[in-house]
Design a protein around this motif. Sequence first.
Motif: not given
Length: 154
Positions: A39, A43, A67, A70, A118-120
């Motif tokens: 993670s 990031d 975020v 994830s 992940y999705t922002h």
Amino acid sequence: MASVQLKGRRPGDYGFHQEYRTRWSDNDMYDHMNNSVYSFLFDSIINAYLIEHCGLRPPTSPQIGLVVNSHCDYFGSVGFPMTIDLGLRINKLGKSSVAYEVGVFEQGKDDVRAVGGYTHVFVEREKNRPAANGMSDEIRRGLERLLRDGTPKL
């Protein structure tokens, strides 16, 4: 996305790369990199790209990415003292959201060890809500360069 498809990822499937030298402290008691380190690495490469290619300035930008999702699929272990290659691509780009994918490879090898990301959702810093017009043009232009249609953008 199906694990079988992700397991077939190769370094060339990613348009932006970053090297990471594993540290002794990255290993867990099973002698491989701890899940939480993945993670941290996701990031790091995502924010490095946003800063270097999308004009993001974390302390002052009017928009920030939050975020909202994830994930990570593991296919092989990595650990100290390996050097790994992280690859970044964009799988989906919406009005205010972006789905990142990161591939983790042992440097110099083609077999993917892990795929995650992940999705922002980009929001106005002051309100913590998506902007009416979505993410800024500068952020969008930078992200579009990694949007995957099979051809590297950088």
